[in-house]
Design a protein around this motif. Sequence first.
Motif, PDB file in Angstrom:
ATOM      1  N   GLU A   1      -3.083   1.774  10.257  1.00  0.00           N
ATOM      2  CA  GLU A   1      -3.969   1.635  11.406  1.00  0.00           C
ATOM      3  C   GLU A   1      -5.323   1.063  10.993  1.00  0.00           C
ATOM      4  OE1 GLU A   1      -3.807   5.610  12.928  1.00  0.00           O
ATOM      5  OE2 GLU A   1      -2.190   5.124  14.335  1.00  0.00           O
ATOM      6  N   ARG A   2      -5.810   1.480   9.827  1.00  0.00           N
ATOM      7  CA  ARG A   2      -7.074   0.907   9.339  1.00  0.00           C
ATOM      8  C   ARG A   2      -6.909  -0.571   9.018  1.00  0.00           C
ATOM      9  NH1 ARG A   2      -7.143   5.867   6.460  1.00  0.00           N
ATOM     10  NH2 ARG A   2      -6.366   4.781   4.597  1.00  0.00           N
ATOM     11  N   TRP A   3      -5.798  -0.905   8.390  1.00  0.00           N
ATOM     12  CA  TRP A   3      -5.540  -2.302   8.016  1.00  0.00           C
ATOM     13  C   TRP A   3      -5.387  -3.162   9.268  1.00  0.00           C
ATOM     14  CZ3 TRP A   3      -1.136  -5.301   8.934  1.00  0.00           C
ATOM     15  CH2 TRP A   3      -1.078  -6.520   8.254  1.00  0.00           C
TER      16      TRP A   3
ATOM     17  N   SER B   1       0.876  -1.167   0.000  1.00  0.00           N
ATOM     18  CA  SER B   1       0.000   0.000   0.000  1.00  0.00           C
ATOM     19  C   SER B   1       0.914   1.218   0.000  1.00  0.00           C
ATOM     20  CB  SER B   1      -0.917  -0.007   1.228  1.00  0.00           C
ATOM     21  OG  SER B   1      -1.761   1.121   1.218  1.00  0.00           O
ATOM     22  N   LEU B   2       1.175   1.761  -1.195  1.00  0.00           N
ATOM     23  CA  LEU B   2       2.156   2.831  -1.357  1.00  0.00           C
ATOM     24  C   LEU B   2       1.461   4.155  -1.670  1.00  0.00           C
ATOM     25  CD1 LEU B   2       4.813   0.868  -3.436  1.00  0.00           C
ATOM     26  CD2 LEU B   2       4.652   1.141  -0.956  1.00  0.00           C
ATOM     27  N   MET B   3       1.960   5.223  -1.070  1.00  0.00           N
ATOM     28  CA  MET B   3       1.331   6.536  -1.174  1.00  0.00           C
ATOM     29  C   MET B   3       2.091   7.440  -2.140  1.00  0.00           C
ATOM     30  SD  MET B   3      -0.961   5.720   0.885  1.00  0.00           S
ATOM     31  CE  MET B   3      -1.120   4.303   1.978  1.00  0.00           C
ATOM     32  N   ASP B   4       1.351   8.221  -2.885  1.00  0.00           N
ATOM     33  CA  ASP B   4       1.938   9.184  -3.811  1.00  0.00           C
ATOM     34  C   ASP B   4       2.615  10.296  -3.012  1.00  0.00           C
ATOM     35  OD1 ASP B   4       2.648  10.868  -5.829  1.00  0.00           O
ATOM     36  OD2 ASP B   4       0.602  11.394  -6.441  1.00  0.00           O
TER      37      ASP B   4
ATOM     38  N   ALA C   1       2.497  11.910   2.568  1.00  0.00           N
ATOM     39  CA  ALA C   1       2.488  10.471   2.284  1.00  0.00           C
ATOM     40  C   ALA C   1       2.722   9.670   3.553  1.00  0.00           C
ATOM     41  CB  ALA C   1       3.547  10.144   1.236  1.00  0.00           C
ATOM     42  N   ASP C   2       3.568  10.189   4.456  1.00  0.00           N
ATOM     43  CA  ASP C   2       3.811   9.487   5.722  1.00  0.00           C
ATOM     44  C   ASP C   2       2.548   9.450   6.587  1.00  0.00           C
ATOM     45  OD1 ASP C   2       6.403   9.029   4.980  1.00  0.00           O
ATOM     46  OD2 ASP C   2       7.268  10.615   6.219  1.00  0.00           O
ATOM     47  N   ILE C   3       1.823  10.554   6.611  1.00  0.00           N
ATOM     48  CA  ILE C   3       0.562  10.574   7.364  1.00  0.00           C
ATOM     49  C   ILE C   3      -0.413   9.556   6.784  1.00  0.00           C
ATOM     50  CG2 ILE C   3      -1.449  11.992   7.944  1.00  0.00           C
ATOM     51  CD1 ILE C   3       0.431  14.433   7.947  1.00  0.00           C
ATOM     52  N   GLN C   4      -0.494   9.519   5.465  1.00  0.00           N
ATOM     53  CA  GLN C   4      -1.404   8.581   4.808  1.00  0.00           C
ATOM     54  C   GLN C   4      -0.973   7.137   5.052  1.00  0.00           C
ATOM     55  OE1 GLN C   4      -1.085  10.027   0.799  1.00  0.00           O
ATOM     56  NE2 GLN C   4      -2.704  11.568   1.055  1.00  0.00           N
ATOM     57  N   SER C   5       0.341   6.884   5.065  1.00  0.00           N
ATOM     58  CA  SER C   5       0.831   5.530   5.327  1.00  0.00           C
ATOM     59  C   SER C   5       0.465   5.078   6.730  1.00  0.00           C
ATOM     60  CB  SER C   5       2.351   5.476   5.141  1.00  0.00           C
ATOM     61  OG  SER C   5       2.719   5.678   3.805  1.00  0.00           O
ATOM     62  N   ARG C   6       0.668   5.975   7.715  1.00  0.00           N
ATOM     63  CA  ARG C   6       0.321   5.613   9.095  1.00  0.00           C
ATOM     64  C   ARG C   6      -1.177   5.331   9.229  1.00  0.00           C
ATOM     65  NH1 ARG C   6      -2.231   8.346  12.658  1.00  0.00           N
ATOM     66  NH2 ARG C   6      -1.881  10.368  11.654  1.00  0.00           N
TER      67      ARG C   6
END
Length: 611
Positions: free
Chosen positions: A390-392, A370-373, A381-386
Amino acid sequence: MVERKQQLVRDKVSRLVNWGHWFALFNGFLALIVGSRYLDTVGLPESALGWGYLLLASIGQFAFLAFLVYLLTLFPLTLLLPYAKILRGLGAAVATLGLCVLLYDTIIYDDYGVHLSPFAFDVAWADLHALLRGTSYIVTPVAILALELTAANFLWKRMAKLERLGIGSKVATLVGSFFIASHLIHIWGDASAVKDITRYDDAYPLFYPATARSFMESHGLDSGRDVPAEMPEQVINYPLAPLSCSRDTNTAAVNSQPNTQRQPNVLIVAIDGLRADMVNAQTMPFLASFSQNSQRFEKHLSGGNQFYSGMFSLMYGLQGSYIGSNDFKNISPVLGQSFKAAGYQLKRFGPKSNEASPRPLATFKDFDSSLMDDSVSRALADIQSREAFERWRAGQTGPWFTVLNLGAPDTYDTPVGFVGIETILAPAGMAPAERVLFNQYRQSLNFIDGELQKLLGNHGSEAMADTLIIVTGVSGKAFTSSSSEASRDLSPQTVRVPLFIHWPNGDKGSVNYSTSHHGIAPTLMTKVLGCTNPITDYSAGRQLLLPSEQPWVYVGDNRFFAIYQEDEITLIDRHGKYDVYDASFEHRLDKKLSAPDLIQVMREGRRLYRH
């Protein structure tokens, strides 16, 4: 009469020069035969194109080497001592010496993977008894000398016939065209990434084929390429033996409730550009506090100074000399293979731009991604990755193994509107631009610290109580905006990274012996999965929970690397040039490398290749 004598001398010199050219051509042919031994190490081409290029390159290169030796030795002597008997004897001796050196180089290359150089010679000299076995090192030079004397006399006696044939210039043109054609083909092969051509780039001594990059740069163009060279094509034997793992034997060692035999989850938070000396209460207060409740490895090194080399050492547990192997484009780390076989769900999160890194393509082959633009902002992108992690995680019912890669510090990035910490006085000795980057870097670290607090602040909760948490840096950080300068910087600031392990059973404390990323995979394999194989079956032979018996750590890739030891750091490039620094990297030492340790380093770098 005087003119007559001068003409005779000129004719004699001319005949000796012609003889020298034919003698050099003959030795180019002998060098080609000796040089075929390199192919036992590199491997044979797999296509007609590869065979054609190899034929042209081999003939051109060994003819060039033979002519170079002639030009530097016999040609000047021909002008100074135009006596046929003396020159034939000297020519045979010089040619014998040259072929013996070439033969010795094939042995060095097969054993250590490098050609003769000050570095390789020092290493080989210390290991001479192992390289020269039996009596062949005495018999072979004598046989070569006898052959050279015979050939020198044979050619001299037939010089008149060879001159009448008038084929010397045609042969020279043909060989020269082979040399030029091989370089032109290599330019195309390099630009088109034809592996059956580029795989031979380091195969022969003094072989520097023209590349698309060098061609474009010579014409004022930027090739835009900065990829590590591939290793000669050899088959990797990885792991050395089938793995034997039983998670029940070691699950209790990492679980807070040993009677349940619950498989612990594993979370690796790998942060691009995280320096060990920047984890403090002023810049990263949460991580500094988190470390106090974890096992802290105070003298930890990444395996590289870039994403691809640091992550390679972390996931594979192997030194970076293996990075260029084609096999690792398909063979994933046994770490991922083993967790998947044990029933774990494997997932990774991180910035999409790291996909463009020249890392082995199979590093995360066993993971769902699950990679972020991050083309606009790495911090975003780091916020979106975290958040995605957490959702996963909330939806998982079985054990999982996750790699969460955060990248903002590597680009000094923070989110729009981020209010960080006050600037401080930069360390003494920094240039003005470095002082600016230093404080911007601190802001980025402070942002990451906040993300870690959101991610791990509840590590004592039920959701994370059975999770083994590893926080580390993929690599360190040098304060420069030049990517080429950063790629060659292997100083402590670029490779010393923090490593904190939060065990579910609560183990904590400070570890003060030297450790490296090479020990993370073996530690997880043995402590979590209960693998009983010798660690050397699948890694560089290190682990984190015991001091290593090896007094060195390999840092870098297969082109440019450093050997870190307790009191010194040795930098080495692929051509064998090396410099030795003190442990703080502040002073270059006027000393030679430690040959016994370097012998171990070179052998470790070739241990997994099938011969």
